[in-house]
Every structure is written in C-alpha cells, then in structure tokens.
Design a protein around this motif. Structure first.
Motif, PDB file in Angstrom:
ATOM      1  N   ASP A 134       0.467  -1.229  -0.114  1.00 36.49           N
ATOM      2  CA  ASP A 134       0.279  -0.157   0.431  1.00 36.49           C
ATOM      3  C   ASP A 134       0.492   1.176  -0.328  1.00 36.49           C
ATOM      4  OD1 ASP A 134       1.000   0.188   2.604  1.00 36.49           O
ATOM      5  OD2 ASP A 134      -0.717   0.362   3.868  1.00 36.49           O
ATOM      6  N   ALA A 135       1.776   1.213  -0.396  1.00 37.08           N
ATOM      7  CA  ALA A 135       3.033   2.454  -0.399  1.00 37.08           C
ATOM      8  C   ALA A 135       4.332   2.385  -1.223  1.00 37.08           C
ATOM      9  CB  ALA A 135       3.459   2.783   1.129  1.00 37.08           C
ATOM     10  N   ILE A 136       4.295   3.627  -1.964  1.00 36.97           N
ATOM     11  CA  ILE A 136       6.131   3.604  -2.409  1.00 36.97           C
ATOM     12  C   ILE A 136       6.749   4.205  -2.380  1.00 36.97           C
ATOM     13  CG2 ILE A 136       7.026   3.814  -4.794  1.00 36.97           C
ATOM     14  CD1 ILE A 136       4.025   3.096  -6.011  1.00 36.97           C
ATOM     15  N   GLU A 137       7.814   4.273  -1.375  1.00 35.17           N
ATOM     16  CA  GLU A 137       8.760   5.018  -1.118  1.00 35.17           C
ATOM     17  C   GLU A 137      10.002   5.289  -1.852  1.00 35.17           C
ATOM     18  OE1 GLU A 137      10.384   3.857   3.624  1.00 35.17           O
ATOM     19  OE2 GLU A 137      10.313   1.739   2.803  1.00 35.17           O
TER      20      GLU A 137
ATOM     21  N   LEU B 164       1.211  11.486  -0.357  1.00 38.52           N
ATOM     22  CA  LEU B 164       2.483  11.986  -0.793  1.00 38.52           C
ATOM     23  C   LEU B 164       2.545  12.071   1.033  1.00 38.52           C
ATOM     24  CD1 LEU B 164       4.192  13.094  -4.336  1.00 38.52           C
ATOM     25  CD2 LEU B 164       4.788  11.174  -2.968  1.00 38.52           C
ATOM     26  N   VAL B 165       3.473  12.170   1.436  1.00 32.96           N
ATOM     27  CA  VAL B 165       3.917  12.818   2.815  1.00 32.96           C
ATOM     28  C   VAL B 165       5.437  11.974   3.111  1.00 32.96           C
ATOM     29  CG1 VAL B 165       3.885  11.231   6.049  1.00 32.96           C
ATOM     30  CG2 VAL B 165       1.819  11.042   3.848  1.00 32.96           C
ATOM     31  N   LEU B 166       5.739  13.126   3.937  1.00 34.32           N
ATOM     32  CA  LEU B 166       7.010  13.792   3.319  1.00 34.32           C
ATOM     33  C   LEU B 166       8.002  13.221   4.934  1.00 34.32           C
ATOM     34  CD1 LEU B 166       7.693  17.133   1.049  1.00 34.32           C
ATOM     35  CD2 LEU B 166       7.830  14.638   0.341  1.00 34.32           C
ATOM     36  N   THR B 167       8.569  13.231   5.657  1.00 37.20           N
ATOM     37  CA  THR B 167       8.899  13.309   7.264  1.00 37.20           C
ATOM     38  C   THR B 167       9.440  14.554   7.039  1.00 37.20           C
ATOM     39  OG1 THR B 167      10.417  12.366   6.243  1.00 37.20           O
ATOM     40  CG2 THR B 167       9.934  10.515   6.893  1.00 37.20           C
TER      41      THR B 167
ATOM     42  N   THR C  51       1.329   7.192  -0.043  1.00 34.54           N
ATOM     43  CA  THR C  51       0.388   5.693   0.153  1.00 34.54           C
ATOM     44  C   THR C  51      -0.687   5.860  -0.167  1.00 34.54           C
ATOM     45  OG1 THR C  51      -0.630   7.331   2.033  1.00 34.54           O
ATOM     46  CG2 THR C  51       1.155   5.853   2.578  1.00 34.54           C
ATOM     47  N   PHE C  52      -1.026   4.375  -1.004  1.00 35.19           N
ATOM     48  CA  PHE C  52      -2.589   4.509  -1.779  1.00 35.19           C
ATOM     49  C   PHE C  52      -3.119   3.160  -1.398  1.00 35.19           C
ATOM     50  CE2 PHE C  52       1.487   1.806  -3.481  1.00 35.19           C
ATOM     51  CZ  PHE C  52       0.437   1.117  -3.898  1.00 35.19           C
TER      52      PHE C  52
END
Length: 360
Positions: A74-77, A120-123, A132-133
C-alpha cells in the motif's frame, strides 16, 4: 539539475582512415536509440513497475538518477541513492533531494492514473518520501501525458513571448506550500540573470574537479547512453555522436568557457522567460518540496507546448546566490533556475531499467 551542452566539432576530429561501419559500431545507431527511448516513454499500464518507470522520467542533475524506490502492498517509498551523488557540483546534496521531489511528483500522478490514488507524505527531516495509496478506478490526470514528453531542451528557442494567461497557468502549477516561484519575462531582468549564469559557468569551467565530474557523466554516443542508461547524452544537446575515446579527447580540447558562455547568452535571449524556485528553508524537506513544485511547473509548461532547460549555475556557485536572491526580491537561498520558451524537440535522455532502481 544542470545539463551542459558540449560543442564538439566532429568533422575535425574523425581519425583518418576510420570507416563508416567501424564508426557506427563504436557509436551505435540513432534509430536504435529512438526505439529504446520510445519504450521508456510508452503509455502507462496498470503494472506498478510502470508507475516507477514514469517516476524515473523526472529531471535530475547530470542525469545521475539518484533515487531508489521501495514498493509495499500500500505504499511506494522514494529514497536517495547517495552512490549517485555529484559531490563537486552538489556538495550538500541539494540536487539529490530536489530530484527526489521531481520523481515523487511524477509518481503521484502516474499512481493515481493507474488506479492507485493516494497522497505523498514527507518526513520532517526530508529523509523519506512515501506515497501511500488505495486501489480504485484509474483517475484522469491532466499532466500524465506530459511526463513522457517533458525534456530539458538545451537549444535556442524561437524568442516568442507567451501569453499572460499561460504565465498565470505556470504560476499556479508551480505554487506549493513552503515554495516561492518567481517568473521573470522582462528582457532586461532576464539578461541580468543571464550575466549570473555566464559568471557561474565561467567559475565552474575553471574548476578542474568540476570538469572531471562533468566529463564522467557525459555519454558521447547512443551505444554508451543505452548501455549505462544514465548521463548526459550528447545528442540530447544537439551535438554529434562520437566514439567514447574520441569524445573524451574532444571534451578536453574543444569545450571552452568562451564558447559555452556565448551559447548560454544566446539561449537565454531566445527564451520567453526564466523561472526561479525558492524554498522557505535550506533543508532536505524544502528541497523535496521545491522539486515537486518545479516538476508540476515543468509538466504544465510541456502541456502548453513549451520547452525548458535548467540554468542552475547561479545557485550552484554559492557566491552568486545572494545576487540572484536580490534580483528576485528575496533574502532566502534560491534553489532552481530554468528558462522556458518555444523550441525544438531533441532526442530524450536515457534512463535505467526499473529493476535497477527497485529495492533498499
């Protein structure tokens, strides 16, 4: 993210007695390269590997492609690949993180269009970019088609101005929290920025370490570009193909600051405008945000029929940054400079296979 054009006079460098067949064997065929490039830019399919392929079509400094992608259910980093950094031109890895932002922008568009809408989530430290999708119906993404058509077109443009409405569209596309975009279309201001580009180019070309690093990433012919899948392909700057050994000799003897500076002056004068991106802070998190904003700007420009090219010398030479900042009315560090206008389509830059950019 600067791609230097190499002025190589092929006719004066061909060794006596070199046959056509031997020459082609050493350089490869542009027809083969065009077929290779077309496969890289084929239409998107639902396969997640294709989403990664679209992400890798983002711009990046010297075309080193300093990224890796890690895929889960469920995610691509999007992760930095510091083995592909360019420490001379980019000592603080600014361009690495900007490149991650550009790739992340492509990734989000392609994922949504493939039926994987998400966010899109950024630290906070910019060390990780995660998309995350969920799984759903493919969405229509107006900028999707532009991903395969965008290129850094390092050529003279035709000098035409763009409409006020299109400038507004570009400004809207490049708007993002934490990023300021300044678009310059006045000729006098463009010329002044051009003077900084020339000054920065002169400083870089006088630096032997910079020239060694640049030369390392030049691909002088289609065969070399396809074999490595990276680097600055000479034909993408409108230059002739040469066997690698001959190209390296030509690089040392033909490339000069004077000719390059004249070329940059002509190219900037032929452009419709210059865009400068400035992050609110000088840290990896904001550099990623700058990359995202810049890529959406570039895709909208491509959709509008415009060409673009990075002219980043005034941000790569630290001593020139304050003057560029003053010219655009900011006290912050400028991050990216690119010119835009109406121009020709040149051969596209190479890319590595998806399999080579997957994993930790």
């Amino acid at each position: 993210m600067n791609r230097r054009t190499l002025l190589i006079g092929a006719g004066t460098l061909i060794a006596a007695g070199t046959g056509v067949a031997a020459w082609r064997g050493a350089t490869g065929s542009m027809a083969d390269y065009e077929a290779y490039s077309a496969r890289l830019r084929a239409a998107l399919t639902p396969d997640i590997a294709d989403v990664i392929r679209y992400a890798t079509l983002a711009p990046n400094s010297h075309n080193t492609q300093p990224w890796r992608f890690r895929v889960t259910s469920d995610a691509i980093e999007v992760l930095p690949d510091f083995a592909r950094r360019t420490p001379v031109v980019d000592p603080d890895d600014h361009h690495v993180f900007v490149s991650l932002g550009c790739a992340a922008a492509n990734l989000a568009i392609a994922a949504s269009a493939s039926g994987r809408p998400g966010e899109l989530v950024l630290t906070a430290d910019g060390a990780e970019v995660r998309y995350t999708f969920t799984t759903n119906q493919p969405r229509t993404e107006p900028l999707l088609e532009a991903i395969t058509k965008r290129q850094s077109t390092r050529a003279e443009y035709d000098g035409r101005a763009i409409s006020t409405a299109d400038v507004t569209r570009l400004q809207t596309a490049g708007a993002a929290p934490g990023v300021n975009l300044v678009i310059v279309t006045a000729r006098a201001e463009m010329a002044t920025i051009g003077e900084l580009v020339v000054a920065g180019n002169s400083a870089q070309m006088a630096d032997p370490a910079f020239m060694r690093e640049l030369k390392q990433w030049v691909r002088f012919n289609p065969r070399s570009a396809m074999e490595t899948g990276d680097g600055l392909f000479s034909a993408a700057s409108g230059n002739p193909s040469l066997p690698t050994a001959l190209g390296r000799i030509a690089f040392d003897y033909v490339v000069s600051a004077g000719s390059e500076n004249d070329k940059y002056a002509r190219q900037i004068a032929s452009s419709a405008g210059i865009a400068v991106f400035v992050g609110d802070q000088a840290d990896p998190l904001h550099w990623i945000k700058v990359g995202q904003a810049c890529q959406r700007f570039a895709l909208e420009a491509t959709r509008l029929g415009l060409k673009l090219a990075f002219i980043n010398q005034p941000v790569e030479i630290a001593d020139l940054r304050p003057e560029l900042a003053r010219l655009i009315g900011t006290t912050k560090r400028p991050d990216l400079v690119l010119r835009f206008g109406y121009g020709p389509t040149l051969p596209y830059a190479p890319r590595r296979p998806v399999a080579e950019v997957l994993g930790s």
